[in-house]
Structure formats: structure tokens, C-alpha cells
Design a protein around this motif. Structure first.
Motif, short mmCIF file in Angstrom:
data_model
loop_
_atom_site.label_atom_id
_atom_site.label_comp_id
_atom_site.label_asym_id
_atom_site.label_seq_id
_atom_site.Cartn_x
_atom_site.Cartn_y
_atom_site.Cartn_z
N THR A 244 5.50 68.66 65.31
CA THR A 244 6.64 68.31 66.17
C THR A 244 6.70 69.16 67.43
O THR A 244 7.60 68.98 68.25
N PRO B 54 3.23 63.08 65.93
CA PRO B 54 4.24 62.75 64.92
C PRO B 54 4.83 61.35 65.05
O PRO B 54 4.71 60.69 66.08
N VAL C 169 11.48 63.01 67.41
CA VAL C 169 10.31 63.85 67.70
C VAL C 169 9.95 63.63 69.16
O VAL C 169 10.36 62.63 69.76
#
Ligand SMILES: *Cc1c(COP(=O)(O)O)cnc(C)c1O
Length: 376
Positions: A181, A217, A224
Motif C-alpha cells: 500500500t 494493491p 489504496v
């Protein structure tokens, strides 16, 4: 959930548990990735979902493939991939698998140890090889710890040795951990690779490729960063550390390519409480840890749920799978809440479950069949 998936679930009511995946969304994700990192060559990480319709669509789009076993190499070839477009990216390979891949025309292989390099020299003579280094996995919700990669000093020695063994010491790779992330993880890793490049060039090694691995992600319960944010951070770091002498860039997205294309449709088998006053309900689904939801281990990946009662009053729940094993409990500590109206027989959807689900299913534990799959 894409409109195509929603329509299929409504009109066909497939038996649960099943994965329904919109292959058009995979194509969109491929195009978004290519637009975010136009200088990078995309090697789809096959393990995220090796289904033929996905591989075939990606072959048509000109994708390359990162395979982890001879079986995955074969699946790519059967889907129409050219052997030159396949990288054998696992650093732990049976020598028979190396031989088979090399005989099939695969010419790019990963390693992170001297023993593996010697296997490659014997069984894939002359091949392009790249060394995987250890990098930080901070920010990754599914970290890879120290299982793969070696220290930079060792990588330097091994790349020199690769040339001496008659292999082509082609590049350096890393993996910042899956469901990463933080864009900074790539920036730090690129800085590390750039220093190693300098050392290798001084040592006379003709190194010319950087493989940034996967990690990009998918949105589950939490926002994210966008793929464009990763693209900008990565290209910024590449320019900062390599200037005008940019090497070839390879990326290996898995989760990003297929995750949000798929939905698991499941049935609520039971909703119960452990005591009359217990505020927490236990919700048992017909899919759990052994049915493909392996990434709920340690409650690492937290899937988002949709139910027929969304919008109504909610209460705290523990969510579990259907098998007779206590580790088949998905979420106990992650503050999941589901509608109070939820009851046995309801159908629920687990969103963005197109990656790392179908192939993680056990064979008939407790008699349950592996997840059914529908590709649209
Ligand atoms: C698993 C894996 C990937 C894909 O990782 P994602 O986080 O799904 O993008 C890429 N490269 C290698 C070497 C891997 O093992």
C-alpha cells in the motif's frame, strides 16, 4: 463488482461457492497498468489466477508472463504465449522443471543462490538470468519475509559468477510484498538496485534489466493509492537513480490484474451466538480458509462483503468457513459488522476476490468440492 458479473449472478444464480470473473475487467486493468508504466514490460504473475480465459486474453494483448513452475509455463504455452514471453520467476526450481522450460524455449530465469545458479548453468545453458535481492516489505499486507532474495553483496558475487558460468547476467529483481500500500517501498528498493547496478558495471557485468516484481494493491475494505501513483513514484525513482541510462523495466503484477475482476458468491450456512447475551454473532459461510480464502490467514487480506440486507442495522460478527477445523475462521479481530437481518440461506458476495482464491482451494477437505469458476 462489474455490471456483467452482477447480471450473471442475478440471471444464472450459479451454485455456491463460486468465483465469477469478468475478463474484460482484466483487459482494462492491463491497459491501466500499461498506461501508468509505459516504459515497463508487463509479465503477468500467473499464480494470481492461471485460468485459461485470462491467459488467452492477456496473450492477445501482448502481455508477457511470470511463471513459477513448469506447470505454469505449460499453461502459458497452451494459452498461446511465445516461450520468449515467459519468465521462469521462481528462485526455487526443480532441475527437471528448468530442463523442460529450457527445452520449450524459455530463456529467462530467476535465481537468488549459488546452487540455483549452477542448476541453471547446467540445465539452461546461455539463458538470461536475473538475481532477486532482499528488500523491505513494510507497507505490504501480505509480506514475503525473507523466503526469497539474497543480500546485495551476494547478488553481486553471483552475477559475476553467472557470466563465468556461461549464462547472461541480465538483471536484478525484487518484490516489495503483495498488497503493497506504500509507493515508497518501490522507491527504496529502486535506490538499492541502482547502487548494485553501479557496482556490477564496475565489475564488468553487462547488467541491463530491473524487474520491479508485483505488489500493486487492490481496493478491499480500505482505499489504496491509484496505479498512476505507483507509476509516478516508480518512474520518478528510476529517473532519479538511473538518469538517462534507464535499464529495461519489467513488472510482474498479479493481484492488480485480476483481483477486482472477480467476485466470490457464497451462501450463509448458519448465523448463531455462543450465549444468549453474546453481542457477537458467528456467521458461517459455505467457503472458508480451505475453500480458497487462504489469504485470510492472520486476517491479512480483509475482503469486503455484500449482503441482501445492506443498509439495514448491523452488529458485530465473527466470520467462519464451513469445515470442522478451528483455523477455518476468517475474521475474528478485524471488527467486521454485518446486517442483523442476515440469516441461513442468504447469498453474499465477497468483492475483489479474483486473485489468489481458485488455486488456493483444498481438494475435498470435509468432502467440500473446490470452488467452481465462471469466466465471462
Ligand atoms: C507473487 C509474485 C508476483 C505477483 O505479486 P502480486 O502482489 O500479486 O502483484 C510477482 N512476482 C513474483 C516473483 C511473485 O512471486
Amino acid at each position: 463488482m462489474t455490471p456483467k458479473v452482477a447480471r450473471f449472478l442475478r440471471d444464472s444464480m450459479p451454485a455456491t461457492p463460486c468465483l465469477v470473473l469478468d475478463v474484460d475487467r482484466v483487459e482494462e486493468n492491463y491497459r491501466r497498468m500499461a498506461a501508468a508504466l509505459p516504459l515497463a514490460r508487463i509479465y503477468y504473475a500467473v499464480k494470481a489466477n492461471p485460468a485459461a480465459p485470462i491467459l488467452e486474453r492477456l496473450v492477445g494483448l501482448g502481455s508477457s508472463f511470470d511463471a513459477a513452475s513448469w506447470e505454469e509455463v505449460s499453461a502459458c504455452l497452451e494459452a498461446g504465449a511465445r516461450p520468449e514471453a515467459i519468465s521462469f520467476g521462481n528462485t526455487v526450481k526443480k532441475e527437471s522443471a528448468i530442463r523442460a522450460a529450457h527445452a520449450a524455449g524459455v530463456r529467462m530465469f530467476a535465481f537468488d543462490s549459488e546452487a540455483e545458479l549452477r542448476k541453471l548453468a547446467r540445465s539452461a545453458p546461455g539463458a538470461r538470468v536475473y538475481c532477486r535481492i532482499l528488500v523491505g516489505n513494510d507497507g505490504a499486507e501480505w509480506p514475503l519475509s525473507r523466503k526469497f532474495g539474497c543480500e546485495v553483496a551476494m547478488a553481486k558475487e553471483l552475477m559475476v559468477l553467472a557470466g563465468e558460468l556461461g549464462l547472461d547476467p541480465y538483471g536484478i529483481s525484487f518484490h516489495v510484498g503483495s498488497q503493497q500500500t506504500k509507493t515508497a517501498a518501490y522507491e527504496a528498493a529502486i535506490a538499492k538496485v541502482a547502487m548494485l547496478f553501479t557496482d556490477l558495471k564496475e565489475a564488468g557485468v553487462n547488467v541491463r534489466m530491473v524487474n520491479l516484481g508485483g505488489g500493486y494493491p487492490v481496493r478491499y475494505r480500505q482505499e489504496v493509492p491509484e496505479i498512476d501513483d505507483f507509476g509516478a513514484a516508480i518512474m520518478g525513482a528510476m529517473a532519479e537513480h538511473f538518469g538517462n541510462a534507464l535499464p529495461e523495466i519489467v513488472i510482474e503484477p498479479g493481484r492488480f490484474m485480476v483481483g477486482d475482476a472477480g467476485v466470490v458468491s457464497a451462501e450463509v450456512v448458519l448465523v448463531s451466538r455462543k450465549g444468549a447475551e453474546d453481542p457477537v454473532r458467528w456467521v458461517y459461510l459455505d467457503i472458508g480458509r480451505f475453500g480458497g480464502l487462504a489469504e485470510t490467514e492472520g486476517e491479512a487480506i480483509k475482503y469486503a462483503f455484500r449482503t441482501p440486507h445492506d443498509g439495514g442495522a448491523e452488529g458485530p460478527v465473527t466470520i467462519a468457513g464451513p469445515t470442522c477445523d478451528s483455523t477455518d475462521t476468517l475474521y475474528e479481530k478485524s471488527n467486521y459488522r454485518l446486517p442483523l437481518a442476515l440469516e441461513s440461506g442468504d447469498r453474499v458476495e465477497l468483492l475483489a476476490t479474483g486473485a489468489y482464491v481458485t488455486t488456493y482451494a483444498s481438494q475435498k477437505f470435509n468432502g467440500f468440492q473446490p470452488l467452481a469458476e465462471h469466466y465471462l
